[in-house]
Design an enzyme around this catalytic site. Structure first.
Site: not given
Length: 425
Positions: A192, A197, A204, A215, A274, A276, A278
């Site tokens: 990933k 993010d 967030k 991230d 959020d 995202e 996956r």
């Protein structure tokens, strides 16, 4: 005078005037007094104390140092601002292994700690590809799929998550092939690579967003693991897929209620922008399975639920195959890393229902509701071919938001050695 501090280990208690101190000093010599129990943890904590005193350079001496204890000290001595300056001890093979580990971990830390402004998605892909190419030479080939080309090749998740940014999303497809010709792929790695993010429209809070340069920790971890394995002489073909994007808000950003239809036909309703990670990993897992590799490993800073379950000193692992979990636990223990399996049953694939699509990407509640890490793994399972053995690592221990007794603030690279050990198995 010298600024080099000599460090040794002792199983003896310190002199009485030091009380219960676990670290004592005499001139330019330091003794770490091991007190039983988890000695590697004690060494790492002692290294943090030395670094916090402003000590910059260490030389390790004495018979008690081994590979794992020296590496634990390096973990505690590293910071986001500097690479540890340590003179190793032991035989030539041990010192070479430690040097290779430190070079690989430092590369990953640099990526993880880099500012979001300086690490766009395409740049992440380029830096990873160039570093691995420097190690592997002609054994490495790669291509970067970016922007609209992602849609042309049906990588809809990476494109959707990244389209809100002015800087295009990208997938790195890298092939390490030391065997030549049309050798079979032994392992495929997926990382990933969300370079920042914001949470998207499911935005967030400030305190949750501040550390989100981390991230892309999964991408950094699998890249560093492959690079280290290559330095060790890896003699099998491995393919690497990094799923790179910025999750930002704009008039182009994907929205709650959107439906994505993936290359394998699975339709996904977006109920949380959020969640995202996956969505991009779903593309990477499909690409990995297309290689024919019998084993696929993905790594991601995926869920806060994993952190709540195992804390920040373990990485959570998931697999439908018990033998994969057992193998991962064994390999992690061999390199003194910590992993812990969390539940993954077939019904976890159905724990994010949608009235409009085959599944949703989460559940419309804080943190995705109970069992959020397992539900995320269940979502990913939909994109893994049935014949493939699969390991999902939710990197709860990849990043320290603030300094603590074991880690400086920033990337830890915890998980790199476990993946390298699996590649070498």
């Amino acid at each position: 005078m010298t600024d080099l501090m000599v460090v040794s280990l002792s199983k003896d208690a310190p002199a009485a005037h030091w009380g219960n101190a676990d670290v004592t000093f005499q001139n330019n010599e330091v003794v770490i007094h091991l007190q039983g129990g988890d000695e590697l943890r004690q060494i790492q904590q002692a290294a943090r104390k030395l670094r916090n005193l402003g000590i910059a350079r260490l030389s390790l001496e004495g018979d008690l140092w081994d590979l794992n204890s020296q590496w634990s000290l390096a973990h505690g001595f590293a910071t986001a601002k500097s690479v540890p300056d340590i003179t190793w001890t032991g035989d030539e093979a041990t010192q070479l292994e430690l040097t290779n580990r430190l070079e690989s971990a430092s590369f990953a830390r640099h990526l993880i700690n880099e500012t979001p402004e300086n690490l766009a998605p395409v740049k992440l892909a380029i830096l990873a590809a160039h570093w691995l190419s420097e190690i592997g030479g002609e054994k490495v080939s790669y291509r970067i799929v970016e922007g609209a080309q992602l849609l042309e090749e049906k990588w809809v998740g990476i494109h959707a998550v990244g389209r809100g940014s002015e800087r295009p999303p990208a997938m790195l497809e890298l092939d390490y092939n030391p065997l030549g010709d049309d050798a079979p792929v032994s392992v495929a790695l997926v990382g990933k690579g969300i370079t920042f993010d914001s949470g998207g429209y499911s935005i967030k809070a400030t305190e949750g967003m501040l550390g989100m340069k981390c991230d892309m920790g999964g991408a950094a971890t699998v890249t560093a693991a492959l690079g280290l394995a290559m330095k060790q002489g890896l003699n099998k073909r491995v393919k690497l897929f990094l799923c790179c994007a910025e999750n930002l808000i704009s008039g182009h950003a994907y929205k709650l209620g959107d439906i994505l239809t993936y290359k394998n036909g699975v339709s996904v309703e977006v109920v949380n922008t959020d969640a995202e990670g996956r969505l991009v990993l779903a593309d990477g897992l499909q690409a990995a399975c297309e290689t024919g590799a019998p084993l696929v490993i993905d790594a991601a800073t995926l869920t806060g639920a994993a952190f709540m379950a195992v804390g920040n000193n373990y990485n959570a692992i998931f697999s439908p195959q018990s033998e994969v979990l057992a193998m991962t636990q064994l390999k992690a223990s061999e390199v003194a890393e910590r992993v812990w399996p969390l539940p993954l049953d077939p019904w976890h694939r159905d724990m994010c229902p949608s009235p409009y699509a085959d599944t949703a990407n989460s559940r419309p509640m804080k943190g995705g509701g109970a069992g959020g890490a397992s539900n995320a793994a269940g979502f990913l399972w939909r994109f893994v071919s049935p014949e493939v053995k699969w390991l999902h690592m939710d990197l709860a221990s990849a990043f320290a938001d603030s300094p603590n007794s074991l880690w400086a603030a920033g990337g830890t690279t915890h998980g790199m050695l476990t993946i390298t050990a699996i590649l070498q198995d």
